[in-house]
Design a protein around this motif. Structure first.
Motif, mmCIF file in Angstrom:
data_model
loop_
_atom_site.group_PDB
_atom_site.id
_atom_site.type_symbol
_atom_site.label_atom_id
_atom_site.label_comp_id
_atom_site.label_asym_id
_atom_site.label_seq_id
_atom_site.Cartn_x
_atom_site.Cartn_y
_atom_site.Cartn_z
ATOM 1 N N TRP A 20 0.835 -1.210 0.000
ATOM 2 C CA TRP A 20 0.000 0.000 0.000
ATOM 3 C C TRP A 20 0.871 1.262 0.000
ATOM 4 N N LEU A 21 1.903 1.238 0.830
ATOM 5 C CA LEU A 21 2.782 2.411 0.918
ATOM 6 C C LEU A 21 3.538 2.628 -0.384
ATOM 7 N N LYS A 22 4.100 1.536 -0.916
ATOM 8 C CA LYS A 22 4.893 1.650 -2.149
ATOM 9 C C LYS A 22 4.048 2.117 -3.328
ATOM 10 N N ALA A 23 2.776 1.705 -3.328
ATOM 11 C CA ALA A 23 1.892 2.075 -4.440
ATOM 12 C C ALA A 23 1.234 3.431 -4.213
ATOM 13 N N GLY A 24 1.451 4.018 -3.043
ATOM 14 C CA GLY A 24 0.835 5.309 -2.739
ATOM 15 C C GLY A 24 -0.687 5.203 -2.648
ATOM 16 N N GLY A 25 -1.185 3.998 -2.368
ATOM 17 C CA GLY A 25 -2.642 3.815 -2.248
ATOM 18 C C GLY A 25 -3.370 3.938 -3.576
ATOM 19 N N ARG A 26 -2.651 3.704 -4.675
ATOM 20 C CA ARG A 26 -3.247 3.884 -6.007
ATOM 21 C C ARG A 26 -3.037 2.636 -6.867
ATOM 22 N N ASN A 33 -3.738 4.700 -11.992
ATOM 23 C CA ASN A 33 -3.398 5.559 -10.854
ATOM 24 C C ASN A 33 -4.612 5.900 -9.981
ATOM 25 N N LYS A 34 -5.656 5.095 -10.058
ATOM 26 C CA LYS A 34 -6.876 5.393 -9.294
ATOM 27 C C LYS A 34 -6.625 5.288 -7.787
ATOM 28 N N ILE A 35 -7.157 6.249 -7.060
ATOM 29 C CA ILE A 35 -7.064 6.202 -5.597
ATOM 30 C C ILE A 35 -7.961 5.084 -5.080
ATOM 31 N N LEU A 36 -7.404 4.223 -4.218
ATOM 32 C CA LEU A 36 -8.132 3.023 -3.803
ATOM 33 C C LEU A 36 -8.658 3.105 -2.384
ATOM 34 N N TYR A 37 -8.454 4.240 -1.727
ATOM 35 C CA TYR A 37 -8.856 4.332 -0.317
ATOM 36 C C TYR A 37 -10.035 5.265 -0.087
ATOM 37 N N GLU A 38 -10.577 5.861 -1.149
ATOM 38 C CA GLU A 38 -11.792 6.652 -0.960
ATOM 39 C C GLU A 38 -12.639 6.601 -2.222
ATOM 40 N N ASP A 39 -13.913 6.767 -2.019
ATOM 41 C CA ASP A 39 -14.816 6.765 -3.155
ATOM 42 C C ASP A 39 -14.560 7.991 -4.021
ATOM 43 N N PRO A 45 -14.329 7.112 2.942
ATOM 44 C CA PRO A 45 -13.266 6.103 2.992
ATOM 45 C C PRO A 45 -13.792 4.716 2.620
ATOM 46 N N ILE A 46 -13.126 4.072 1.701
ATOM 47 C CA ILE A 46 -13.475 2.702 1.301
ATOM 48 C C ILE A 46 -12.160 1.980 1.046
ATOM 49 N N ASN A 47 -12.236 0.701 0.789
ATOM 50 C CA ASN A 47 -11.049 -0.011 0.321
ATOM 51 C C ASN A 47 -11.452 -0.824 -0.884
ATOM 52 N N GLU A 48 -11.121 -0.299 -2.066
ATOM 53 C CA GLU A 48 -11.444 -1.088 -3.255
ATOM 54 C C GLU A 48 -10.190 -1.631 -3.910
ATOM 55 N N SER A 49 -9.187 -1.905 -3.075
ATOM 56 C CA SER A 49 -7.953 -2.432 -3.651
ATOM 57 C C SER A 49 -8.037 -3.936 -3.863
ATOM 58 N N ASN A 50 -7.320 -4.367 -4.877
ATOM 59 C CA ASN A 50 -7.098 -5.791 -5.084
ATOM 60 C C ASN A 50 -5.601 -6.009 -5.079
ATOM 61 N N ILE A 51 -5.203 -7.155 -4.584
ATOM 62 C CA ILE A 51 -3.789 -7.475 -4.695
ATOM 63 C C ILE A 51 -3.655 -8.541 -5.772
ATOM 64 N N ALA A 52 -3.044 -8.118 -6.891
ATOM 65 C CA ALA A 52 -2.919 -9.013 -8.038
ATOM 66 C C ALA A 52 -1.548 -9.679 -8.026
ATOM 67 N N HIS A 53 -1.534 -10.930 -8.443
ATOM 68 C CA HIS A 53 -0.256 -11.650 -8.584
ATOM 69 C C HIS A 53 0.280 -11.483 -9.999
ATOM 70 N N ILE A 54 1.531 -11.127 -10.129
ATOM 71 C CA ILE A 54 2.163 -11.090 -11.458
ATOM 72 C C ILE A 54 2.312 -12.537 -11.941
ATOM 73 N N ILE A 55 2.995 -13.351 -11.148
ATOM 74 C CA ILE A 55 3.008 -14.803 -11.385
ATOM 75 C C ILE A 55 1.985 -15.397 -10.418
ATOM 76 N N SER A 56 0.993 -16.041 -10.980
ATOM 77 C CA SER A 56 -0.097 -16.549 -10.148
ATOM 78 C C SER A 56 0.419 -17.361 -8.962
ATOM 79 N N TRP A 57 -0.388 -17.380 -7.884
ATOM 80 C CA TRP A 57 -0.016 -18.170 -6.694
ATOM 81 C C TRP A 57 -0.130 -19.664 -6.953
ATOM 82 N N THR A 58 -0.816 -19.995 -8.075
ATOM 83 C CA THR A 58 -0.929 -21.421 -8.410
ATOM 84 C C THR A 58 -0.421 -21.649 -9.823
#
Ligand code: ZN
Length: 371
Positions: A20-26, A33-39, A45-58
């Motif tokens: 979150w810090l490295k991405a600046g919440g975006r 570059n969408k802000i992910l911590y507010e509507d 205040p909301i949390n619409e972040s997703n954490i995506a895998h570059i190489i899938s976890w499976t």
């Protein structure tokens, strides 16, 4: 063949927070570059972040790999903070070639570098702006507070400015008096905790004199207008500045100092032929000066040249200074003078209609009379 999906390993809170810090919440997807911590609309205040895998976890997931998938399942280098739309986009089966491992890694790196750079603010005092406004070929100069603030970014300007306006004074001696009184009132007698940024919009001699009046003890950064981009924002790089010295055999009472930065002084137009020193841009011209670093380079070279002239010709030499220089250099020409030790410096200038250079002013008169 059915695949065993298993469960996605939980990403540790510590890793999530750091991402979150490295991405600046975006959203880290390139161009989003969408802000992910507010509507976006209500700013709740909301949390619409997703954490995506570059190489899938499976290994059977998007960009999955038998060896790397289990290894990098919760590794921050393999995770991207995204908005829901871009999470879906990069994981959709049709796009896996387009959003390859290397493309996504590049997006993540770009985004995190930009956030780091933009948040790399130094704690520094806001800068106090000095403006010098003089008539330039019949025109009154103009600058907006926004242009000044943009030039100073990431530092902040103080809202009140010191405006030294000499547009209504054609006589240079009157203009000098106004500059001196404003400098004395607002700058020299400040408590020393202020930092200054100067925007100079005046003919060469007045820019030189402002630097002289402020003197070499007060730190000032100057700015110049760039015509191509219509802003005052310093750039990187630019050409080199070097000095050349007279090969005098014996000391002289007079020397010429030519400063060829925004153009080249025509020797035929000098008022007298004295031993010649010069400070030269490698490619003189109006676009030579690009960076503040070049101004700093000029500052030290100019100081060396003045010292050398004094050493070679004594303190009672008179320096006839011919500048073909942009505003930030003009300022340094005056500011770099050491009032207690430097010899007399006469400044020459040539307006458009004149054929020869004429004495514009005594920029500095030698203080110590005994020799
Ligand atoms: Zn996005």
């Amino acid at each position: 063949m059915p695949t065993k999906r298993g469960t996605r390993p939980a990403i540790p809170r510590k890793v999530q927070s750091l991402l979150w810090l490295k991405a600046g919440g975006r959203c880290e997807f390139r161009g989003c570059n969408k802000i992910l911590y507010e509507d976006q609309v209500t700013q709740d205040p909301i949390n619409e972040s997703n954490i995506a895998h570059i190489i899938s976890w499976t290994e059977n997931g998007p960009r999955g790999d038998k060896v790397l998938s289990p290894k990098l399942a919760t590794d921050i280098s393999n995770l991207m903070l995204t908005c829901p739309e871009h999470n879906t986009l990069i994981d959709s089966g049709d796009n896996l070639e387009k959003y390859s491992v290397s493309v996504l890694q590049e997006m993540k790196r770009e985004h995190e570098e930009a956030i780091r750079k933009l948040t790399d603010l130094k704690t520094e005092l806001p800068k106090r702006i000095i403006e010098l406004r003089g008539m330039i070929h019949g025109q009154r100069p103009a600058i907006t507070f926004k242009e000044e603030a943009d030039a100073l970014f990431p530092f902040f300007p103080k809202s009140e400015r010191i405006v030294i306006d000499v547009c209504d004074y054609e006589d240079i001696e009157t203009a000098k008096m106004i500059i001196d009184s404003q400098v004395k009132r607002h700058i020299i007698n400040s408590d020393g905790s202020e930092l200054y940024a100067a925007f100079i919009m005046a003919l060469i001699p007045l820019g030189c004199y402002l630097g002289y009046s402020i003197g070499n003890k007060i730190p000032v950064q100057t700015f110049q207008h760039f015509h191509d981009t219509e802003d005052w924002i310093w750039r990187d790089g630019g050409g080199l500045i070097t000095a050349s010295y007279a090969n005098s055999i014996k000391p002289s009472d007079n020397v010429n100092l030519l400063i060829n930065i925004s153009g080249v002084i025509d020797r035929k137009l000098l008022s007298a032929d004295y031993p010649e020193y010069s400070i030269n841009a490698d490619v003189p011209g109006f676009s030579f000066l690009q960076s503040w670093q070049q101004v700093l380079d000029f500052r030290s070279i100019y100081r060396n040249v003045l010292d050398r002239i004094r050493q070679e010709h004594g303190e009672s030499v008179t320096i006839h200074l011919y500048p073909a220089t942009p505003n930030p250099i003009n300022f340094e020409i005056g500011k770099g003078i050491m009032k207690n030790i430097d010899p007399t410096i006469i400044l020459y200038d040539k307006t458009k209609n004149e054929t020869n250079y004429k004495e514009a002013m005594h920029l500095h008169d030698r203080i110590r009379g005994n020799n």
